[in-house]
Design an enzyme around this catalytic site. Structure first.
Site, mmCIF file in Angstrom:
data_model
loop_
_atom_site.group_PDB
_atom_site.id
_atom_site.type_symbol
_atom_site.label_atom_id
_atom_site.label_comp_id
_atom_site.label_asym_id
_atom_site.label_seq_id
_atom_site.Cartn_x
_atom_site.Cartn_y
_atom_site.Cartn_z
ATOM 1 N N ASP A 291 23.029 31.048 74.861
ATOM 2 C CA ASP A 291 23.909 30.267 75.712
ATOM 3 C C ASP A 291 25.171 31.105 75.961
ATOM 4 O OD1 ASP A 291 24.985 28.322 77.297
ATOM 5 O OD2 ASP A 291 24.572 26.680 75.934
HETATM 6 C C1 BGC Z 1 25.897 25.665 78.933
HETATM 7 C C2 BGC Z 1 24.487 25.874 79.414
HETATM 8 C C3 BGC Z 1 24.480 26.571 80.742
HETATM 9 C C4 BGC Z 1 25.244 27.888 80.612
HETATM 10 C C5 BGC Z 1 25.256 28.697 81.879
HETATM 11 C C6 BGC Z 1 26.729 26.937 79.007
HETATM 12 O O1 BGC Z 1 28.066 26.677 78.751
HETATM 13 O O2 BGC Z 1 25.857 25.193 77.607
HETATM 14 O O3 BGC Z 1 23.816 24.658 79.482
HETATM 15 O O4 BGC Z 1 23.167 26.797 81.163
HETATM 16 O O5 BGC Z 1 26.582 27.577 80.254
HETATM 17 O O6 BGC Z 1 26.031 28.112 82.845
#
Ligand code: BGC
Length: 734
Positions: A291
């Site tokens: 993530d």
């Molecule tokens: C979120 C994810 C997301 C990623 C990319 C993160 O902060 O937890 O769900 O896919 O950002 O935007």
């Protein structure tokens, strides 16, 4: 003579050139070779730097995710494995891709990813709403349509579906998943994967899916985002792994690890989860992406002393692609020199990333077809699916004296509340590439639905939050001058989604006070809720004659709301998540384990029962369930049990009824939940008609349960099957 000499030299050169053996096409560029051989060939040609770049993801464009603030990244390295593309212009995206394909040594295409959570330009209802539709086929269709808009924007990979089981509505991200039940999450997650990816990843309009967030993110302490989770092995197996396993089985191309620390080992470095279970036990062949900046955050989580150690732990655990932290690029070469990681581990991760790029056809067709915007987005068939899904997702929670649908005999309706003229807050969090200007407001939909039939008296009433009650008087007058009142209340879309935890899930006091003020007029009150989480409605439910949970319904959701109000649409949603009476009741979910003293241990100050259980939802018609018929009351472990129930639409209009089948096993070796959903099906039943619903129960699939190690146990003994209000016993023998 000179001319002749030139001609002679030129002819010789041509002859020499034509005799020179042409460079053979590298195997990895040969479209007819197998993907495996192409990947192996390419890997052999790659330098370490090139490999490491394949494991690195950066952003491109103006980052509009406020949780992950970064500078505007105009620049990019064409060697990057992946870019999170904050844009929807295929021409720009193709120009970037051209740099990678035509101006780098090996021409490896970039994988463009983005968060298309519930639609790209056309927004569907939020996933929490979608689960309430019990219509997985419609969800598949919706995801397939949104894949098309996404693909035509130049994006080949979405970070969706989120299949985290979520039982704490204080956590803002409940909005992004399919509710509290693992089986529901599994079914909807798998249908989303099928929708995004289609039959073949390389076919136009299909994109790669990403199951997230692996794992148990929904269990963060106190519902506070990014926090610690303590989860037993038994709970992991019983609850949290289920939807991911189903998504992997449905063919999901990628998995995103979650931010949370799981009992001391953050997912980002959780080898047991990333490698042992996902890749080894389940045979997952895709890749795992971190993530956002999660590898760097390992230092905040207290499990790495510096970025280098963070990178080492993540890569060795089985995390293939680094989202944003740039740690893999910076430290993998040194880690190799120090022998803290092996080349085989790096190659394995690169192999997984390249394999997906080949499967998506990016090597052979790296560019996005450029279609006129008018044909790319918001197409009539896409809007039709979105509208139907919105309609099927809405849940009628209360309908005293059948006040809904609005009767033809009333002449005027007061329409009050902060949501009436709003478009942005109908969209929900994660708005893809959508614009509020494309979203029809409730006010405009009401005027379309009721024009010429009803006089609509509008008043704003109050804002979503704050103390300003100066609009109350106008609202009270509008109510007094109308036969009935509809209050459009709820949450702003920025109140749910990522990083939006709330300590109380009741409506803000100002909205509750508005309800109480209108109640004093004595006019019947219908409340329509637009929100991204279950709300604690204890203070307003008694004042309402009807409550419609409309969720955040997306681009064309407003006309689904007005259709339900007018009776053009018969509501058919049932909750995929329990509505606690108060915030203090959390956790409360349908599949809790039985208590030692079921009759004691209740709260002293509030009822112990939630306001609305999972599975609850009313209709404008009535259904009568016949007695359940079982093929036998005793089956062997190897035999199926066929259960049938006939459902009769005894009301005056057609309806869609979702039938939910549960089992209970109250004498298990390891205690089981009070009941567990095992199958559901939604069908249209015309008025006056009957339809038989069948559950083909396979003991191995539906009655076995995992122990803490994941081994499935199937026990003989007494079981119960539950449907509607019935509970029937059957026995399973060896
Ligand atoms: C979120 C994810 C997301 C990623 C990319 C993160 O902060 O937890 O769900 O896919 O950002 O935007």
């Amino acid at each position: 003579m000179k001319t002749f000499r030139y001609l002679f030299a030129a002819a010789t050169a041509i002859i020499l050139v034509s005799f020179k053996k042409p460079d053979p096409l590298p195997l990895y560029k040969n479209k007819s070779a197998s993907i495996e051989s192409r990947v192996n060939d390419l890997l052999k040609r790659m330098t370490l730097d090139e490999k490491v770049m394949q494991l690195s993801q950066y952003t491109l464009g103006l980052n509009d995710n406020e949780n992950n603030i970064n500078d505007l990244s105009k620049g990019f390295d064409p060697h990057a494995g992946s870019l999170i593309y904050f844009g929807s212009d295929p021409l720009f995206r193709n120009a970037v891709q051209k740099k990678a394909v035509e101006e780098t040594r090996l021409g490896i295409p970039i994988l463009f990813g983005f968060d298309i959570i519930h639609g790209c330009k056309t927004l569907y209802p939020i996933p929490l709403a979608v689960g309430c539709s019990w219509n997985t086929e419609l969800n598949r269709e919706a995801c397939s349509n949104s894949a098309k808009e996404t693909y035509l924007s130049g994006i080949n990979w979405t970070f969706s579906p989120m299949v985290d089981v979520a039982r704490d509505p204080r956590w803002g991200r409940v909005a992004e998943g399919y509710g509290e039940d693992p089986y529901t999450g599994a079914q909807f997650g798998a249908s989303a994967v099928r929708g995004y990816q289609g039959q073949s990843l390389s076919a136009p309009n299909n994109i790669a899916a990403c199951l997230k967030h692996y794992l148990a993110y929904g269990l963060v302490e106190g519902g506070r985002d990014y926090s610690f989770t303590d989860v037993s092995q038994q709970l992991l197996q019983d609850t949290y792994l289920v939807s991911f396993k189903a998504g992997v089985k449905a063919g999901a191309s990628t998995v995103m690890s979650s931010f949370n620390d799981i009992s001391g080992t953050p997912s980002t470095i959780n080898k047991y989860l990333l490698t042992d279970i996902l890749k080894t036990q389940w045979g997952f062949k895709g890749f795992v992406v971190a993530d956002w900046d999660a590898i760097a955050q390992l230092m905040n989580q207290g499990v790495a002393k510096d970025p280098e150690q963070a990178g080492e732990r993540a890569l060795n655990a089985g995390l293939d692609m680094d989202m944003l932290s740039d740690i893999y690029r910076k430290y993998i070469p040194d880690l190799l020199k120090q022998k803290k990681i092996t080349m085989a581990t790096v190659d394995e991760a690169v192999r997984r990333v390249l394999t997906l790029k080949f499967k998506l056809g990016l090597f052979d067709n790296p560019y996005t077809p450029v279609v006129a915007e008018s044909q790319r987005y918001l197409q009539p068939e896409t809007k039709k699916t979105a509208n139907q899904l919105a309609a099927e997702s809405m849940v009628l929670l209360k309908n005293k004296d059948n006040i809904l649908p609005i009767s033809g005999s009333i002449k005027s309706l007061a329409i009050i509340g902060p949501m009436v003229n709003d478009s942005t807050d109908l969209m929900g969090s994660w708005t893809g590439r959508a614009n509020a200007k494309d979203v029809e407001s409730i006010n405009s939909a009401l005027r379309g639905e009721f024009s010429g039939k009803l006089q609509l008296n509008y008043a704003h009433g109050c804002d979503f939050d704050g103390k300003d009650d100066s609009g109350f008087d106008v609202a009270i007058n509008a109510a007094k001058n109308s036969d009935e009142v509809v209050l459009f209340l709820g949450e702003k879309n920025s109140w749910s989604g990522e990083n939006t935890s709330r300590s109380t899930i009741a409506l803000p006091e100002i909205q509750e006070r508005l309800v109480a003020a209108i109640k004093k007029t004595g006019k019947p009150i219908i409340i329509v809720l637009i929100n991204g989480r279950p709300l604690a409605l204890k203070n307003i439910e008694p004042d309402a004659d009807a409550i419609l949970e409309a969720w955040q319904p997306g681009t064309v959701g407003a006309t689904a709301i007005t259709g339900i109000l007018s009776g053009r649409i018969n509501p058919s949603g049932k909750l995929d998540i329990t509505f606690p009476l108060t915030t203090g009741q959390i956790p409360v979910y349908y599949d809790m384990h039985p208590r030692a003293r079921p009759y004691l241990g209740n709260y002293q100050d509030i009822p112990t029962e939630p306001l609305y259980w999972f599975g609850y939802g009313l209709s404008y018609t009535t259904y009568n369930y016949s007695d359940v018929k079982l093929s036998s009351t005793k089956i062997k472990k190897t035999e199926h049990l066929i259960a049938k129930v006939e459902v009769d639409n005894t009301g005056k209009i057609d309806g869609k009824e979702a039938v939910l089948w549960y089992i209970a096993h109250p004498e298990a070796t390891i205690s089981r939940p009070r009941k567990e959903l095992k199958f559901f099906e939604k069908k249209l039943i015309k008025k006056g008609e009957k339809i038989v619903y069948t559950f083909d129960l396979d003991p191995e699939r539906d009655l076995s349960y995992p122990d803490a190690s994941g081994k499935q146990i199937l026990e003989s003994g007494d079981y119960y099957l539950m449907v509607g209000s019935q509970k029937v016993k059957f026995e399973v023998t060896d």
